[in-house]
Scaffold this active site. Structure first.
Site, PDB file in Angstrom:
ATOM      1  N   GLU A  53       0.822  -1.213   0.000  1.00  0.00           N
ATOM      2  CA  GLU A  53       0.000   0.000   0.000  1.00  0.00           C
ATOM      3  C   GLU A  53       0.858   1.265   0.000  1.00  0.00           C
ATOM      4  O   GLU A  53       0.518   2.264  -0.649  1.00  0.00           O
ATOM      5  CB  GLU A  53      -0.930   0.025   1.228  1.00  0.00           C
ATOM      6  CG  GLU A  53      -1.873  -1.160   1.306  1.00  0.00           C
ATOM      7  CD  GLU A  53      -1.335  -2.309   2.132  1.00  0.00           C
ATOM      8  OE1 GLU A  53      -2.107  -2.902   2.901  1.00  0.00           O
ATOM      9  OE2 GLU A  53      -0.120  -2.617   2.010  1.00  0.00           O
ATOM     10  N   ARG A 190      13.613 -24.055  -4.627  1.00  0.00           N
ATOM     11  CA  ARG A 190      14.302 -23.832  -3.359  1.00  0.00           C
ATOM     12  C   ARG A 190      14.336 -22.347  -3.010  1.00  0.00           C
ATOM     13  O   ARG A 190      14.199 -21.970  -1.840  1.00  0.00           O
ATOM     14  CB  ARG A 190      15.731 -24.383  -3.434  1.00  0.00           C
ATOM     15  CG  ARG A 190      15.808 -25.900  -3.509  1.00  0.00           C
ATOM     16  CD  ARG A 190      17.258 -26.343  -3.692  1.00  0.00           C
ATOM     17  NE  ARG A 190      17.384 -27.810  -3.747  1.00  0.00           N
ATOM     18  CZ  ARG A 190      18.526 -28.440  -3.963  1.00  0.00           C
ATOM     19  NH1 ARG A 190      19.647 -27.747  -4.142  1.00  0.00           N
ATOM     20  NH2 ARG A 190      18.550 -29.769  -3.984  1.00  0.00           N
ATOM     21  N   THR A 202      20.131 -39.806   3.009  1.00  0.00           N
ATOM     22  CA  THR A 202      20.316 -38.942   1.843  1.00  0.00           C
ATOM     23  C   THR A 202      21.521 -38.033   2.031  1.00  0.00           C
ATOM     24  O   THR A 202      22.323 -37.831   1.113  1.00  0.00           O
ATOM     25  CB  THR A 202      19.057 -38.097   1.598  1.00  0.00           C
ATOM     26  OG1 THR A 202      17.958 -38.954   1.331  1.00  0.00           O
ATOM     27  CG2 THR A 202      19.252 -37.155   0.418  1.00  0.00           C
TER      28      THR A 202
END
Length: 349
Positions: A53, A190, A202
């Site tokens: 705004e 990402r 992992t």
């Protein structure tokens, strides 16, 4: 589409420019209209800086027109002092007579107070124009404030025959399934989220960097599950180049000292790990997270029904044997081809 919808749609278009840069604030767009013409517009560009705004109002060359104009904003103007003054106060000070709002702000610091302040000042206020679209734009923000957890995106790549990795893999050497286009798209994703998470296996096998090196944007906070602190101190996730969070045991937290970019948090690995992960992320004001693996971690979120989107790549390669991809049953899906890769996006019912 009526006039109000047209201008709120423009607000939404502008707001999207802030994806990935406004956290912890929502994406917001605003336009000022006088006699059917947009005379000012803006969007929230970065947390701590001026809101939509303010940009829209300040861009109006002839400020005298504000007293006869209508201001459109995709999300309820704020009513409290944070890093910037309340936008509702500015609208009142500029004597803008009409305010059209896409949807109310779910943040308990606002939550209708902005509208109340405008009405008490004599402004005419309309709320709920393209409300569904406005809420969808800020799905991360709404999930965080209403469900008290991050917006959860599951992501993995699998071969045509349903495997995400070979059975044996030398630690530190990632196994790639997708093509260059898909890899770059993942790095773009990402940059749009606040955190990215992987499990211990992992992290050990791939030694991932979990950054946005293939895209121009901000790196998400890296989160890794490491109950027994198996990760080597020279791995990427512990190099302190990016803020990283290690979820481990209470005993291990006591043995490690937090630094600016490496933080240790305790969870109970025997009880509802996905829920505890969410609680820790909320503690760190994380509104969105991508779960990038591995299969056990992804499946745990699926099994506990704790996810919002799943983005699954499928290549035309095969393994015949290996680590099976997570099993997900969902009806709402869309497919996109990226050269020889197929990207399927699932939305939670």
């Amino acid at each position: 589409m009526n006039t109000h919808q047209k201008y709120i749609e423009r607000c939404l278009f502008l707001a999207k420019n802030g994806l990935g840069t406004t956290y912890p604030n929502p994406m917001v767009g605003s336009v000022v209209v006088y006699k059917g013409q947009i005379i000012g517009e803006g969007w929230h560009q970065k947390a701590g800086q001026a809101h939509a705004e303010v940009h829209a109002i300040n861009s109006v060359k002839d400020q005298s027109l504000l007293k006869k104009a209508t201001i459109y904003v995709s999300l309820e103007p704020c009513s409290h002092f944070g890093k910037t003054p309340p936008c509702a106060n500015l609208i009142i000070a500029k004597k803008i007579p009409k305010v059209v709002i896409g949807c109310l702000d779910p943040n308990e610091k606002v939550a209708g107070r902005g509208v109340k302040k405008l009405l008490e000042a004599g402004s005419k206020v309309l709320v709920g124009v393209l409300e569904k679209d406005c809420k969808e734009l800020n799905k991360r923000f709404f999930t965080f404030h209403l469900k008290k957890r991050p917006y959860i995106i599951l992501k993995w790549a699998q071969t045509e025959d349903g495997f995400i990795a070979p059975s044996t893999q030398k630690n530190g050497n990632p196994f790639w399934i997708t093509n260059t286009y898909s890899k770059q798209l993942v790095h773009k994703w990402r940059s749009e989220e606040q955190a990215i998470l992987v499990g211990t296996t992992t992290a050990l096998k791939d030694n991932p960097q979990l950054n946005v090196r293939l895209w121009d944007g901000k790196n998400p906070m890296r989160v890794v599950l490491d109950q027994n602190l198996k990760l080597k101190k020279d791995c990427f996730l512990l190099d302190r180049s990016i803020k990283s969070l290690v979820l481990t045991s209470e005993e291990n937290v006591k043995k490690n000292i937090d630094t600016e970019n490496l933080i240790f948090e305790a969870i109970d690995f025997e009880n509802d790990v996905p829920k505890q992960i969410c609680d820790v992320l909320v503690k760190h004001q994380i509104q969105s997270v991508i779960i990038e693996g591995g299969a056990i971690t992804l499946q745990s979120f699926i099994n506990t029904n704790l996810w919002d989107e799943a983005r699954v790549f499928k290549s035309n390669s095969t393994l015949k044997k290996g680590i099976k991809a997570p099993y997900l049953k969902a009806k709402n899906q869309t497919d996109v081809h990226l050269d020889n890769d197929l990207l399927t996006t699932y939305n939670h019912d």
